[in-house]
Write an enzyme that holds these catalytic residues in place. Structure first.
Site, PDB file in Angstrom:
ATOM      1  N   TYR A 158       0.831  -1.214   0.000  1.00  0.00           N
ATOM      2  CA  TYR A 158       0.000   0.000   0.000  1.00  0.00           C
ATOM      3  C   TYR A 158       0.862   1.259   0.000  1.00  0.00           C
ATOM      4  O   TYR A 158       0.622   2.185  -0.793  1.00  0.00           O
ATOM      5  CB  TYR A 158      -0.908  -0.005   1.236  1.00  0.00           C
ATOM      6  CG  TYR A 158      -1.826   1.200   1.321  1.00  0.00           C
ATOM      7  CD1 TYR A 158      -2.955   1.299   0.507  1.00  0.00           C
ATOM      8  CD2 TYR A 158      -1.567   2.238   2.222  1.00  0.00           C
ATOM      9  CE1 TYR A 158      -3.799   2.403   0.588  1.00  0.00           C
ATOM     10  CE2 TYR A 158      -2.408   3.333   2.306  1.00  0.00           C
ATOM     11  CZ  TYR A 158      -3.527   3.415   1.485  1.00  0.00           C
ATOM     12  OH  TYR A 158      -4.361   4.509   1.569  1.00  0.00           O
ATOM     13  N   LYS A 162       0.859   4.292  -2.924  1.00  0.00           N
ATOM     14  CA  LYS A 162       0.439   5.682  -2.720  1.00  0.00           C
ATOM     15  C   LYS A 162       1.580   6.665  -3.034  1.00  0.00           C
ATOM     16  O   LYS A 162       1.331   7.805  -3.423  1.00  0.00           O
ATOM     17  CB  LYS A 162      -0.087   5.861  -1.290  1.00  0.00           C
ATOM     18  CG  LYS A 162      -1.422   5.155  -1.068  1.00  0.00           C
ATOM     19  CD  LYS A 162      -2.510   5.682  -2.002  1.00  0.00           C
ATOM     20  CE  LYS A 162      -3.851   5.002  -1.840  1.00  0.00           C
ATOM     21  NZ  LYS A 162      -4.907   5.540  -2.707  1.00  0.00           N
TER      22      LYS A 162
END
Ligand SMILES: NC(=O)c1ccc[n+]([C@@H]2O[C@H](COP(=O)([O-])OP(=O)(O)OC[C@H]3O[C@@H](n4cnc5c(N)ncnc54)[C@H](O)[C@@H]3O)[C@@H](O)[C@H]2O)c1
Length: 264
Positions: A158, A162
């Site tokens: 993750y 991002k």
């Protein structure tokens, strides 16, 4: 209407919000509609997207952002159904079930998350930018990144995705400035996407789970300077800023809306 109210007014603008059926995407869709925009709410979950659209007087469509052809069709359909495409908010993203220590992350977890959080953002940016360039009247693209892009804690899959969204945003801002298209990233901090009032933070130290990643995040949330989680509408207000004339000279930024998270 006073001048400042005109700057924030999105009347006559068309926005497309991906993953708009719930959570932060619902807050963004509601805020854009309150500022006057016509909003297309897209999501995997058509029924929930339709409920949001009904609530805000917008329209809804089913869309899986990992499906390149479907993305192209969806952006074209937004233009034909609502009369243009001025604002794209790439909000659809996944995180639950993809964290954990690096050696527990499977190829499938990695590829699935990156296909939504990165491929999906790219497909939507490409399709929307193409329409905005052809329209010849500029536009706004807002990509939902995260504080995790610069302050990791959820896990490599993750956090890396991002950070990619942040850099894709800057590269596109550079390229698309010549067309009057501003491209910015929103970096939400802890935002309460379940039912009820956002909980307060601070006070009691968090229960330790023993998982260093989870404990790092829990520690930071407990020390969040503003003392509570964000409401999705607080993210929506920042998106209205980035979508409106209030931010005409703002492009290529990474805007933390994080209650002070990145000061920790
Ligand atoms: N909630 C937070 O604290 C937080 C913090 C930082 C960043 N973010 C980011 O904000 C965005 C929204 O997060 P949220 O907490 O509201 O999540 P959420 O899970 O509550 O909502 C995400 C929405 O995206 C949709 N979605 C998932 N995969 C999709 C796909 N392939 N195509 C289309 N739609 C899809 C889901 O159906 C859901 O409606 C995400 O990009 C997330 O990474 C959230």
């Amino acid at each position: 209407m006073n001048k400042a109210a005109e700057w924030i007014d999105l009347t006559g603008k068309v926005a497309h919000v991906t993953g708009g059926a719930r959570g932060i995407g619902r807050g963004i869709s509601r805020a854009l509609a309150m500022a006057g925009a016509k909003v297309m709410v897209s999501d995997l979950r058509l029924e929930d997207a339709q409920a949001v659209a009904t609530e805000i007087g917008g329209q809804a469509m089913a869309l899986d952002v990992t499906d390149r052809a479907a993305v192209d069709t969806a952006m074209a359909a937004t233009k034909s159904r609502l009369g243009g495409l001025d604002i794209l908010v790439n909000n659809a993203g996944v995180y639950i079930g993809y964290g954990g220590p690096v050696r527990s992350i499977t190829d499938e977890m990695w590829k699935t998350l990156w296909s939504v959080n990165v491929d999906g953002v790219f497909y939507c940016c490409r399709a929307a930018a193409s329409i905005m360039i052809d329209q010849g009247k500029g536009g706004r693209i807002i990509n939902v990144s995260s504080t995790q892009a610069v302050s990791p804690g959820v896990g490599v899959t993750y956090d890396g995705s991002k950070a990619a969204v942040m850099q894709i945003t800057k590269a596109l801002a550079l390229e698309l400035a010549q067309y009057g298209i501003n491209v910015n990233a929103l970096a939400p901090g802890p935002t309460w996407v379940r039912e009820g009032v956002p909980p307060k933070t601070g006070g009691q130290p968090p229960n330790r789970s023993g998982d260093p990643l989870a404990d790092t995040v829990a520690d930071r949330i407990a020390r969040l300077p503003v003392g509570h989680w964000a409401d999705p509408m607080e993210q929506g207000k920042a998106v209205v800023f980035l979508a409106s004339s209030m931010s005409d000279f703002v492009t290529g930024i990474y805007l933390p809306v994080d209650g002070g998270w990145l000061t920790l």
